[in-house]
Scaffold this active site. Structure first.
Site, short mmCIF file in Angstrom:
data_model
loop_
_atom_site.label_atom_id
_atom_site.label_comp_id
_atom_site.label_asym_id
_atom_site.label_seq_id
_atom_site.Cartn_x
_atom_site.Cartn_y
_atom_site.Cartn_z
N THR A 1 -35.61 36.31 -8.19
CA THR A 1 -36.78 35.93 -7.56
C THR A 1 -37.68 37.20 -7.98
O THR A 1 -37.34 38.38 -7.94
CB THR A 1 -36.71 35.96 -6.00
OG1 THR A 1 -37.79 35.05 -5.64
CG2 THR A 1 -36.52 36.86 -5.25
N CYS B 1 -42.70 40.34 1.19
CA CYS B 1 -41.63 39.19 1.44
C CYS B 1 -40.24 39.96 1.12
O CYS B 1 -40.31 41.04 0.60
CB CYS B 1 -41.79 38.11 0.02
SG CYS B 1 -43.38 37.25 0.30
N HIS C 1 -36.05 33.68 -0.67
CA HIS C 1 -37.20 34.48 -0.68
C HIS C 1 -38.13 34.14 0.46
O HIS C 1 -38.96 33.28 0.39
CB HIS C 1 -38.06 34.14 -1.96
CG HIS C 1 -39.61 34.77 -2.35
ND1 HIS C 1 -39.61 35.58 -3.75
CD2 HIS C 1 -40.20 35.15 -1.49
CE1 HIS C 1 -40.88 35.91 -3.66
NE2 HIS C 1 -41.03 35.97 -2.18
#
Lengths: 209, 169
Positions: free
Chosen positions: B31, B37, B54
């Site tokens: 990711t 995040c 994610h």
């Protein structure tokens, strides 16, 4: 929270708003750095933010990003994203250094970039405010210099903009061949803000949709 | 035409924002660009099965209209655990790693610098604890963007930051 669909005419009107605001902003930038700055015709569209990221570059691309919130009648976020080289070039031009001098961003350079963001946004917002008669106030700029994906997602989350789609008015700024300034500009509006902008431009709600 | 992929090539599976994916050895789950995040990896070392999430926000309950549950820690982590179980993973064997949760922006706008990254990390820790899944390693906080690469052959997570060496946890 979601957007009502906008008609092509309304999207055009937003593009026009972008054009006027950005025209004003680009003039201010040109005066500030004492160089000619060109701008492409802005586009306005609804995009998933994955696409917004792809529009600018890769998720891991190093970018400088200045963002400000706009408060008042049409709450929104304005952001400028410049690629790495352009960020350095802008700092050089603003500080009157030979282009190519700056290779990293110290505090001085960061505040130079924030100032550029401030000027761009201020002139953008005041042009729109004047045209529409809406009250718009800008907040102090925030700055980040890192991976594009990380910067953009963090910004949207922090601003509470977590819809799957964002309304984007976007353009590219560039200087002549001698020094490229490649930047993207985005205006992310809140749903209510669009209706107010539309009303101020003489559209009644839902017209043509 | 390109030659067909050699079967022993490690397959790369990209995990988008507010998404999760499952992969089995030799797959690598990736990711990109984690800022505030958080990337949550779960690994079953016996099956060499991995999952990567994610997530963007800690808590879905403040939102009336949830279209992507994987956006939120409180919905996404249970989803990831369920998906791992569906593929045969045993809860008692699962191991987690956390990456991300940075504070990307500097400036004085208080509303914008509310530390979501930290809240994401805290929420993820609490949810994993409740589920009884140990967190083997973390690379969280700070002010740098990170890309997370999860190797399902050995459970190792590599972290890429701009201008820094690859870090493996």
């Amino acid at each position: 929270m979601s957007y009502r669909p906008l008609s092509p005419v309304e999207l055009d009107a937003l593009k026009e708003i972008g054009n006027i605001g950005l025209g004003n902003a680009v003039t201010s930038l040109a005066q500030l750095i004492n160089r000619r700055v060109n701008m492409r015709v802005p586009r306005s569209s609804f995009l998933p933010f994955e696409e917004m990221i792809e529009l600018v570059g890769g998720y891991e691309e190093l970018v400088g990003c200045v963002s400000l919130r706009v408060l008042g009648d049409a709450p929104s976020i304005v952001l400028y994203i410049f690629d790495k080289e352009s960020t350095f070039h802008l700092v050089d031009m603003l500080m009157g250094l030979p282009v190519g001098t700056t290779g990293e961003l110290d505090e001085m350079a960061q505040s130079a970039i924030k100032e550029i963001g401030n000027v761009l946004t201020g002139s953008f917002v005041s042009a729109i405010s004047m045209m529409t008669g809406l009250k718009m106030i800008t907040t102090v700029p925030l700055f980040a210099f890192d991976m594009l994906g990380a910067v953009l997602t963090s910004l949207m989350v922090a601003a509470g903009r977590v819809e799957d789609q964002v309304l984007v008015i976007e353009t590219e700024l560039f200087h002549n061949a001698e020094t490229l300034i490649k930047g993207h500009f985005f205006l992310l509006t809140e749903p209510g803000a669009i209706d107010r902008l539309m009303a101020a431009l003489g559209f009644s709600e839902g017209q043509g949709s | 035409m390109e030659p067909a992929k050699v079967a022993s090539d490690p397959v790369e599976i990209q995990v988008g924002i507010a998404d999760y994916k499952i992969g089995r050895d030799p797959a690598r789950l990736i990711t990109l660009g984690l800022g505030s995040c958080v990337g949550v990896s779960l690994y079953d070392p016996v099956l060499k099965l991995g999952g990567l999430l994610h997530l963007m926000l800690p808590d879905s309950t403040q939102f009336s209209n949830v279209t992507k549950p994987a956006k939120f820690a409180d919905l996404g982590i249970p989803l990831l655990i369920d998906e791992m179980k569906k593929h045969g993973a045993q809860l008692s064997r699962l191991q987690a790693k956390l990456v991300g949760g940075a504070q990307m922006f500097s400036g004085l706008d208080n509303k914008m610098v509310l530390n979501i990254g930290q809240r994401n990390v805290e929420k993820a820790r609490a949810l994993l604890k409740d589920a009884g899944i140990p967190i083997l390693a973390e690379e969280v906080g700070g002010n740098r963007g990170r890309t997370m690469i999860f190797d399902t052959s050995n459970g190792k997570v590599s972290i890429r930051m701009l201008g820094s060496k690859l870090k493996v946890i």
